[in-house]
Design an enzyme around this catalytic site. Sequence first.
Site, PDB file in Angstrom:
ATOM      1  N   SER A   1       0.655  -1.069   0.396  1.00  0.00           N
ATOM      2  CA  SER A   1       0.007   0.277  -0.148  1.00  0.00           C
ATOM      3  C   SER A   1       0.922   1.022  -0.155  1.00  0.00           C
ATOM      4  O   SER A   1       2.167   1.324   0.293  1.00  0.00           O
ATOM      5  CB  SER A   1      -0.447  -0.311   1.489  1.00  0.00           C
ATOM      6  OG  SER A   1      -1.562   1.213   0.779  1.00  0.00           O
TER       7      SER A   1
ATOM      8  N   TYR B   1      -0.709  -1.221  10.888  1.00  0.00           N
ATOM      9  CA  TYR B   1      -1.495  -1.749   8.983  1.00  0.00           C
ATOM     10  C   TYR B   1      -0.315  -0.960   8.452  1.00  0.00           C
ATOM     11  O   TYR B   1       0.224  -1.947   7.720  1.00  0.00           O
ATOM     12  CB  TYR B   1      -3.006  -1.285   8.818  1.00  0.00           C
ATOM     13  CG  TYR B   1      -2.994  -1.316   7.706  1.00  0.00           C
ATOM     14  CD1 TYR B   1      -3.732  -1.944   6.654  1.00  0.00           C
ATOM     15  CD2 TYR B   1      -2.900  -0.208   6.604  1.00  0.00           C
ATOM     16  CE1 TYR B   1      -3.604  -2.276   5.493  1.00  0.00           C
ATOM     17  CE2 TYR B   1      -3.202  -0.394   5.091  1.00  0.00           C
ATOM     18  CZ  TYR B   1      -3.620  -0.944   4.751  1.00  0.00           C
ATOM     19  OH  TYR B   1      -4.197  -1.513   3.456  1.00  0.00           O
TER      20      TYR B   1
HETATM   21  N1  NAP Z   1      -8.853  -0.692  -0.931  1.00  0.00           N
HETATM   22  C1  NAP Z   1      -7.326  -0.031  -1.185  1.00  0.00           C
HETATM   23  O1  NAP Z   1      -7.924   1.779  -1.206  1.00  0.00           O
HETATM   24  C2  NAP Z   1      -6.416  -0.301  -0.505  1.00  0.00           C
HETATM   25  C3  NAP Z   1      -5.180   0.510  -0.224  1.00  0.00           C
HETATM   26  C4  NAP Z   1      -3.581   0.036  -0.897  1.00  0.00           C
HETATM   27  C5  NAP Z   1      -3.954  -1.047  -0.452  1.00  0.00           C
HETATM   28  N2  NAP Z   1      -4.748  -2.052  -0.155  1.00  0.00           N
HETATM   29  C6  NAP Z   1      -4.639  -3.146  -0.005  1.00  0.00           C
HETATM   30  O2  NAP Z   1      -5.398  -4.009  -1.336  1.00  0.00           O
HETATM   31  C7  NAP Z   1      -5.480  -5.579  -0.876  1.00  0.00           C
HETATM   32  C8  NAP Z   1      -7.595  -5.528  -0.661  1.00  0.00           C
HETATM   33  O3  NAP Z   1      -7.937  -4.082  -0.318  1.00  0.00           O
HETATM   34  P1  NAP Z   1      -9.700  -4.157  -0.753  1.00  0.00           P
HETATM   35  O4  NAP Z   1      -9.693  -2.786  -0.263  1.00  0.00           O
HETATM   36  O5  NAP Z   1      -9.917  -4.710  -1.710  1.00  0.00           O
HETATM   37  O6  NAP Z   1     -10.459  -5.352   0.436  1.00  0.00           O
HETATM   38  P2  NAP Z   1     -11.962  -5.457   0.259  1.00  0.00           P
HETATM   39  O7  NAP Z   1     -12.480  -4.780  -0.291  1.00  0.00           O
HETATM   40  O8  NAP Z   1     -12.429  -5.753   2.130  1.00  0.00           O
HETATM   41  O9  NAP Z   1     -11.454  -7.355   0.744  1.00  0.00           O
HETATM   42  C9  NAP Z   1     -11.431  -8.073   1.250  1.00  0.00           C
HETATM   43  C10 NAP Z   1     -11.307  -9.144   0.742  1.00  0.00           C
HETATM   44  O10 NAP Z   1     -10.447 -10.438   2.035  1.00  0.00           O
HETATM   45  C11 NAP Z   1     -11.314 -10.944   2.353  1.00  0.00           C
HETATM   46  N3  NAP Z   1     -10.786 -10.962   3.121  1.00  0.00           N
HETATM   47  C12 NAP Z   1     -10.454 -10.365   4.598  1.00  0.00           C
HETATM   48  N4  NAP Z   1     -10.186 -10.811   6.208  1.00  0.00           N
HETATM   49  C13 NAP Z   1     -10.339 -12.345   5.311  1.00  0.00           C
HETATM   50  C14 NAP Z   1      -9.768 -13.478   5.851  1.00  0.00           C
HETATM   51  N5  NAP Z   1      -9.062 -12.922   7.896  1.00  0.00           N
HETATM   52  N6  NAP Z   1      -9.893 -14.714   5.509  1.00  0.00           N
HETATM   53  C15 NAP Z   1      -9.694 -14.419   4.668  1.00  0.00           C
HETATM   54  N7  NAP Z   1     -10.279 -13.938   3.694  1.00  0.00           N
HETATM   55  C16 NAP Z   1     -10.363 -12.591   4.118  1.00  0.00           C
HETATM   56  C17 NAP Z   1     -12.509 -10.917   2.134  1.00  0.00           C
HETATM   57  O11 NAP Z   1     -13.505 -11.618   2.346  1.00  0.00           O
HETATM   58  P3  NAP Z   1     -15.252 -11.260   2.925  1.00  0.00           P
HETATM   59  O12 NAP Z   1     -15.703 -11.262   1.312  1.00  0.00           O
HETATM   60  O13 NAP Z   1     -15.183 -12.390   3.798  1.00  0.00           O
HETATM   61  O14 NAP Z   1     -14.428  -9.830   3.807  1.00  0.00           O
HETATM   62  C18 NAP Z   1     -12.720  -9.931   0.826  1.00  0.00           C
HETATM   63  O15 NAP Z   1     -12.909 -10.989  -0.439  1.00  0.00           O
HETATM   64  C19 NAP Z   1      -5.376  -5.495   1.193  1.00  0.00           C
HETATM   65  O16 NAP Z   1      -4.169  -6.046   1.387  1.00  0.00           O
HETATM   66  C20 NAP Z   1      -5.606  -4.019   1.632  1.00  0.00           C
HETATM   67  O17 NAP Z   1      -4.878  -3.522   2.286  1.00  0.00           O
HETATM   68  C21 NAP Z   1      -6.394  -2.046  -0.419  1.00  0.00           C
END
Ligand code: NAP
Length: 315
Positions: A192, A205
Site C-alpha cells: 500500500s 496497518y
Molecule cells: N482499497 C484500497 O484503497 C487499498 C489501498 C492500498 C492497499 N490495499 C490493499 O489491497 C488489498 C485488498 O484490499 P480491498 O480494499 O480490496 O479489501 P476488501 O474490499 O476489504 O476485500 C478484502 C477481501 O479479503 C477477504 N478477507 C478479509 N479478511 C479475510 C480473512 N481473515 N481470511 C480470508 N479472507 C479474508 C474479504 O472477504 P470477505 O468478503 O469475506 O470480507 C475480501 O474478499 C489489501 O491487502 C489492502 O491492504 C487496498
Amino acid sequence: MEAVEASSGSDLFFWAGLVTAAYFVLRFLYHVVNGVRLWVVGDPKAVGPHLGTWAVVTGATDGIGKAYTEELAQRGMKVVLISRSQEKMDQVASEIRERFKVETKTILADFEDREAVYDKIKEGLEGLEIGILVNNVGASYSYPQYFLELPDLDKTVDKLININVLSVCKMTRLVLPRMLERSKGVIVNMSSFAGYNPIPFITLYSATKAFVDFFSRGLNAEYRKQGVIVQSVQPYLVKTKMTKIRKQSLFVPTPETFVKYALNTVGLESQTSGYPSHSLMAWFSRTLPKWYRMKLLVDNCLKARARNLKKQKEN
Ligand SMILES: NC(=O)c1ccc[n+]([C@@H]2O[C@H](COP(=O)([O-])OP(=O)(O)OC[C@H]3O[C@@H](n4cnc5c(N)ncnc54)[C@H](OP(=O)(O)O)[C@@H]3O)[C@@H](O)[C@H]2O)c1
C-alpha cells in the site's frame, strides 16, 4: 587580469546553469517516456496461461482481489479463490465460470487463524501448475485511531499480523518452490502507499504493508534471475469495502480499472503504485520534505478520527 577572471566566473555559472537545466529536462523526459511505457503501452502479455494454467488469489471475494481474479480469468487462466466465506466464493466462482468459461476451485480459509489454515491450503493446491499467486488478503483499522485505543488490542495485533504479514510469507512458501522448478511464475503482493511512508493513526496497518514491500523487493532480487517475478503493489485509495469510498474519481479508481492497469506493469516495475494517478501522487508526495509530509498525514488522520468519533456518538 580582473576582466579575464570575471569572464571565466560567469562562464562557470553559465555551464553550471546549463548542466542543471539539462539534468531537469532529461529527468522530466525520462518520467514522461516511462509513464507512457507503463500506463499507455504496458505489458498485457506478461501474465497469462503461459506462466502456468492456474492463478491463485487470496481474499478473492471482494474489492481488489475479486478484480484480480476476474482479470486473470479473462486472460484465460483457471482460478483458485481463497477466502473466508464459502457462500461468497461460490457466488464469485460461478459468475467467473459463466463469464469467462474457465475452471475454478475454492479453498475456505480464514487467514486470521495462524495454524491449521496452511495445511488445508497446501492440500487444496496440490498438483496444480500455478502461474501466478496474488497475495491480496488484507485487513486494516475501521478508522484512524491511536495504537493504544484499538479495540481488543492484543487480538487486533495478532489479526493484522496474521492476515497482512504471515499470509504473504506462508503462501509464498507454498507456491514458490514449484515456480522455481519450472523457472517461471509471478507473485503479486498487495502492499500500500501506507507501506512507503508511515501513516500515523493506522500505524500497525502501515507497518505491516512496509513489511510486504520489503519482503517483495528482497525476494524479487533473490529470484528474478531464476525466472520468478515478485511485485510489490502500493496503491493509494481504491473504491472498495475497506476504504468505504462509494464514488470513483480520477484519484480513486474502481478495483476493476485499477487491476487492469496494475497487471500490465508486471515485469516492468517490481515496485509499483499500480495506477497512473496514484503514481503521480506517489511522485508528488516524495518531493515533499519528510516533516511536512508527516504533518499533513497527522492533520488529516486526526480529522478523520474526529469525524468517525462524532458519527459514533450520533448513532
Ligand atoms: N482499497 C484500497 O484503497 C487499498 C489501498 C492500498 C492497499 N490495499 C490493499 O489491497 C488489498 C485488498 O484490499 P480491498 O480494499 O480490496 O479489501 P476488501 O474490499 O476489504 O476485500 C478484502 C477481501 O479479503 C477477504 N478477507 C478479509 N479478511 C479475510 C480473512 N481473515 N481470511 C480470508 N479472507 C479474508 C474479504 O472477504 P470477505 O468478503 O469475506 O470480507 C475480501 O474478499 C489489501 O491487502 C489492502 O491492504 C487496498
